[in-house]
Design a protein around this motif. Sequence first.
Motif, PDB file in Angstrom:
ATOM      1  N   PRO A   8       7.375  14.076  61.987  1.00  0.00           N
ATOM      2  CA  PRO A   8       7.164  15.006  62.985  1.00  0.00           C
ATOM      3  C   PRO A   8       7.609  16.380  62.096  1.00  0.00           C
ATOM      4  CG  PRO A   8       8.998  13.706  63.739  1.00  0.00           C
ATOM      5  CD  PRO A   8       8.338  12.991  62.636  1.00  0.00           C
TER       6      PRO A   8
ATOM      7  N   LEU B 262       0.726  18.251  75.009  1.00  0.00           N
ATOM      8  CA  LEU B 262       0.983  16.917  74.636  1.00  0.00           C
ATOM      9  C   LEU B 262       1.589  16.275  75.800  1.00  0.00           C
ATOM     10  CD1 LEU B 262       3.068  17.978  71.239  1.00  0.00           C
ATOM     11  CD2 LEU B 262       0.697  16.739  71.560  1.00  0.00           C
TER      12      LEU B 262
ATOM     13  N   ILE C  62       7.417  14.549  77.282  1.00  0.00           N
ATOM     14  CA  ILE C  62       6.724  13.730  76.495  1.00  0.00           C
ATOM     15  C   ILE C  62       7.205  12.335  76.371  1.00  0.00           C
ATOM     16  CG2 ILE C  62       5.537  13.498  74.323  1.00  0.00           C
ATOM     17  CD1 ILE C  62       5.912  16.564  73.928  1.00  0.00           C
TER      18      ILE C  62
ATOM     19  N   GLU D 223       2.756   8.820  75.290  1.00  0.00           N
ATOM     20  CA  GLU D 223       2.305   9.909  74.861  1.00  0.00           C
ATOM     21  C   GLU D 223       2.441  10.324  73.366  1.00  0.00           C
ATOM     22  OE1 GLU D 223       2.262  12.568  79.065  1.00  0.00           O
ATOM     23  OE2 GLU D 223       4.208  12.348  78.068  1.00  0.00           O
ATOM     24  N   LEU D 224       3.693  10.131  73.041  1.00  0.00           N
ATOM     25  CA  LEU D 224       3.893  10.344  71.475  1.00  0.00           C
ATOM     26  C   LEU D 224       3.184   9.031  70.728  1.00  0.00           C
ATOM     27  CD1 LEU D 224       7.889  10.253  71.460  1.00  0.00           C
ATOM     28  CD2 LEU D 224       6.240  12.299  70.997  1.00  0.00           C
TER      29      LEU D 224
ATOM     30  N   PHE E 117       0.123  10.822  69.843  1.00  0.00           N
ATOM     31  CA  PHE E 117       0.300  12.215  69.586  1.00  0.00           C
ATOM     32  C   PHE E 117      -0.831  12.985  68.540  1.00  0.00           C
ATOM     33  CE2 PHE E 117       2.192  15.065  66.438  1.00  0.00           C
ATOM     34  CZ  PHE E 117       2.946  16.162  67.041  1.00  0.00           C
TER      35      PHE E 117
ATOM     36  N   ASN F 233      -4.110  14.186  70.085  1.00  0.00           N
ATOM     37  CA  ASN F 233      -4.233  15.478  70.681  1.00  0.00           C
ATOM     38  C   ASN F 233      -4.645  16.425  69.596  1.00  0.00           C
ATOM     39  OD1 ASN F 233      -2.864  15.184  73.521  1.00  0.00           O
ATOM     40  ND2 ASN F 233      -1.394  14.140  72.221  1.00  0.00           N
TER      41      ASN F 233
ATOM     42  N   THR G 279       6.497   5.884  66.286  1.00  0.00           N
ATOM     43  CA  THR G 279       6.663   6.122  67.615  1.00  0.00           C
ATOM     44  C   THR G 279       8.259   6.360  68.122  1.00  0.00           C
ATOM     45  OG1 THR G 279       4.844   5.586  68.373  1.00  0.00           O
ATOM     46  CG2 THR G 279       6.113   6.056  70.096  1.00  0.00           C
TER      47      THR G 279
END
Length: 110
Positions: free
Chosen positions: A27, A51, A59, A63-64, A67, A70, A83
């Motif tokens: 990340p 996000l 989040i 959702e991660l 990621f 998005n 994740t």
Amino acid sequence: MAMTDLLAVSDITSAINACQATDSFNPKVFFAMVGLSKKSPLEIEKVFRILDQDKSGFIEQDELQLFLQNFSKGARALTAGETKAFLLAGDMDGDGKIGWEEFSALVKAS
């Protein structure tokens, strides 16, 4: 609002391409490559809202996992390991999700 309203398409493409290989997502590296770490708090908050797909104010893990999608529709999903590592990097209070303040801190640490 789309990510391309906030970030350059060329930066997004480069960042997505840099983490195409399985288990290559980081990340902090990603945020730096897309230019997010140089954005204002308001711009970072706009990205956070994109996000946060379910608008819960957090989040979460599901959702991660999605990621990268998005940022680019055809991007791969993150692996379970990626994740989990992403969640551990951002979840400072241990509640199993990343809030706005935690996300901002993670982005700025890039």
